[in-house]
Design an enzyme around this catalytic site. Structure first.
Site, short mmCIF file in Angstrom:
data_model
loop_
_atom_site.label_atom_id
_atom_site.label_comp_id
_atom_site.label_asym_id
_atom_site.label_seq_id
_atom_site.Cartn_x
_atom_site.Cartn_y
_atom_site.Cartn_z
N GLU A 83 10.44 -14.53 73.49
CA GLU A 83 11.39 -13.45 74.43
C GLU A 83 11.60 -11.99 75.13
OE1 GLU A 83 14.78 -15.26 74.26
OE2 GLU A 83 14.75 -17.37 74.41
N ASP A 86 16.57 -14.01 54.44
CA ASP A 86 16.49 -14.54 53.20
C ASP A 86 16.36 -15.88 52.60
OD1 ASP A 86 18.08 -13.17 50.98
OD2 ASP A 86 19.59 -14.88 51.21
#
Ligand code: NOJ
Ligand code: CA
Length: 571
Positions: free
Chosen positions: A266, A217
């Protein structure tokens, strides 16, 4: 013209590819307005789980859920109290895990909304900041300033917040805090390392729970560089947005996303992200979409474009160039929870004195109902949708657009929820007019019943939290499922066919077929998309028509594409 079966496609990006997002169809759910399982009038996670078959049948690749976190709903949930929990009215973390498993079981990915520019004023750290002295470590996580004037009684600057009203609010000990949006949405201070650590924890929290991606956002506003003496609103507005502006689209906001990118990578496959960044310059927008940054960015150009061939072509060409700049794929949006639904936008007459242009108005500037041509709006909306879904890149759909829902304008003032509405007066319109509630009214699932199937069909069930108009039933899922000519049927067929359209992320303009009000392009594999933006019928090129947004017309034995219509063809 009918398509019953999706054939396996040699083009389709395999669902388990790390590139799944590049040409995905993503369906936005506004959780409080999608489906209410327990009958309290508010949509919930159990309701979404109960509708996964619907989503699967629609043929979407992913769901993006707007915020479902604990919130006082000062801004529809974009005022987050706790980033790592679920609003108890919506569900629990256990329910969330069930939702992830059920979506994944149906082959649908999940994207969640992260709101990093501001928290809510009920967030534990903002409460701690309020209860801590000036200059304390707790206050430094937000943006506090002393006021101007002899006793600091004046705000530090004359800035206006995005929804209207002042952007600085005073707290009991006299200091002021910055809120770009509502007063209940204090801006985080991204110079503070605690804030960095907090959001990394949040990203890992949801990624560990199996979330596939994030929608970020106001991604362009996190980094700020506010001098001791703040510029005035007029000075701020006059400053170039070249990466050094004190408030927006600063170059160094990318350092935050470089940090996040490490976290995304990751995971296997890497988690994806899409930036909500209203940045005008395509080259600057491309920064958010680079693989070192968030990887993808919304472009809102199509939803702001006039419904005409030249505007649509310009927007598409510019955005394909932009995608080439970043190496990302293009994104296409016609509706979301912040703008007037496109079935209404395209049916609005030009408004005298409005900044809006015909058919392109992205917020409904209080247009009287008699200025809205419902039939034309829907016809154009369907044509624009088929155009959008034929483009290379990913398409973000907003719940209800697959039903052809129009904006609900008849919400009584005392039932409205949007801060935009409360700040809008005839003298001061921040986003213009009625605000955004009209696009957020709970979805009709059945033609009748206390909430058109949004909640249980029982006299004890509470009415939908935003009132639904009487005409909603005819747009319900159950009514449209039975109707060959419905908008829902068109979306289902389009998405089934689109599986076979996903080839290289390129298109070729068909100059010989384009001109005037007609725009045509082909995708690799011999797929043609032709839109007639005008009123007069246009010839159908040679080939097999696969899908049409409105029925073809026949004249002297030949088929024609009527006005405001898109067709897909195999050529
Ligand atoms: C963009 C969101 O889409 C909108 O709904 C919200 O009001 C603002 N950001 C502030 O969070
Ligand atoms: Ca509920």
């Amino acid at each position: 013209m009918t398509l019953t079966q999706t054939a396996p496609s040699p083009f389709r990006i395999p669902a388990d590819s790390p590139d799944w997002w590049r040409q995905a169809v993503v369906y936005q759910i506004y959780p409080r307005s999608f489906a209410d399982a327990n009958g309290d009038g508010i949509g919930d996670l159990a309701g979404i789980i109960s509708r996964i078959d619907y989503l699967k049948q629609l043929g979407v690749d992913a769901v993006w859920m707007s915020p479902f976190y604990p919130s006082a709903l000062a801004d529809g949930g974009y005022d987050v109290d706790d980033y790592r929990d679920i609003d108890p009215r919506i569900g629990t973390l256990d329910k969330f895990d069930q939702l992830v498993a059920a979506l994944h079981g149906a082959g649908i990915r999940l994207i969640v909304d992260i709101v990093p520019n501001h928290s809510s004023d009920r967030h534990r750290w903002f409460q701690e900041a309020l209860n801590s002295p000036r200059g304390s470590a707790a206050r430094d996580r937000y943006i506090f300033r002393d006021g101007l004037g002899e006793h600091g009684e004046l705000p530090p600057a004359d800035w206006t917040a995005s929804f209207g009203g002042p952007a600085w609010t005073q707290v009991p000990d006299g200091q002021w805090y910055l809120h770009t949006f509502a007063v209940e949405q204090p801006d985080w201070n991204w110079d503070n390392p605690d804030v960095h650590a907090e959001f990394i924890r949040t990203l890992r929290f949801w990624a560990d729970r199996g979330v596939d991606g994030f929608r970020i956002d106001v991604a362009n506003a996190l980094s700020k560089d506010l001098p001791e003496q703040l510029p005035t609103a007029a000075e701020l507005a006059a400053m170039p947005k070249d990466g050094n502006h004190p408030m927006v689209d600063r170059d160094d906001v990318q350092d935050i996303y470089a940090e996040w990118r490490q976290v995304f990578n990751e995971y296997d496959p890497p988690r994806t992200a899409v930036a909500e960044a209203w940045v005008d310059d395509p080259a600057r927008r491309a920064r958010y979409a680079s693989p070192e940054s968030l990887g993808q960015a919304f472009n809102f150009d199509l939803l702001q474009a006039d419904f005409d061939a030249a505007s649509f072509r310009r927007v598409v060409a510019a955005n394909l160039d932009q995608a080439a700049l970043s190496g990302s794929s293009s994104t296409w949006v016609l509706s979301n929870h912040d703008v007037t639904r496109h079935a209404t936008r395209y049916g609005l007459a030009p408004l005298a004195g409005s900044k809006a242009k015909q058919g392109a108005e992205w917020m409904l500037a209080g247009a009287p109902a008699d200025q809205f041509d419902r039939e034309l709006g829907l016809r154009r909306a369907r044509a624009a949708t088929l155009f959008e879904l034929a483009l290379p890149g990913s398409a973000y759909l907003y719940q209800g657009e697959e039903l052809g829902l129009a904006e609900v304008t008849e919400i009584p003032d005392d039932r409205r929820q949007d801060p935009v509405f409360f700040h809008s007066t005839p003298e001061h319109r921040s986003y213009d007019g009625l605000g955004r509630d009209g696009a957020r009214v709970p979805i009709p699932w059945t033609p009748a019943g206390p909430s058109f199937g949004f909640g249980p069909d029982s006299p004890e069930a509470a009415p939908a939290h935003l009132p639904q108009p009487s005409w909603f039933g005819q747009y319900s899922v159950a009514a449209e499922e039975r109707d060959e000519g419905s908008t829902l049927t068109m979306y289902r067929r389009a998405l089934a066919l689109r599986g076979r359209l996903e080839g290289a992320e390129t298109l070729e303009w068909e100059e010989e077929l384009s001109g005037g009000d007609v725009l045509a392009f082909t995708r690799p594999g011999g797929w043609l998309c032709l839109t007639n933006f005008g009123e007069d019928p246009a010839p159908v090129p040679a080939g097999e028509v696969l899908l049409a947004s409105s029925p073809l017309v026949h004249q002297d034995g030949s088929a024609l594409v009527p006005g405001a219509t898109t067709i897909w063809m195999k050529v």
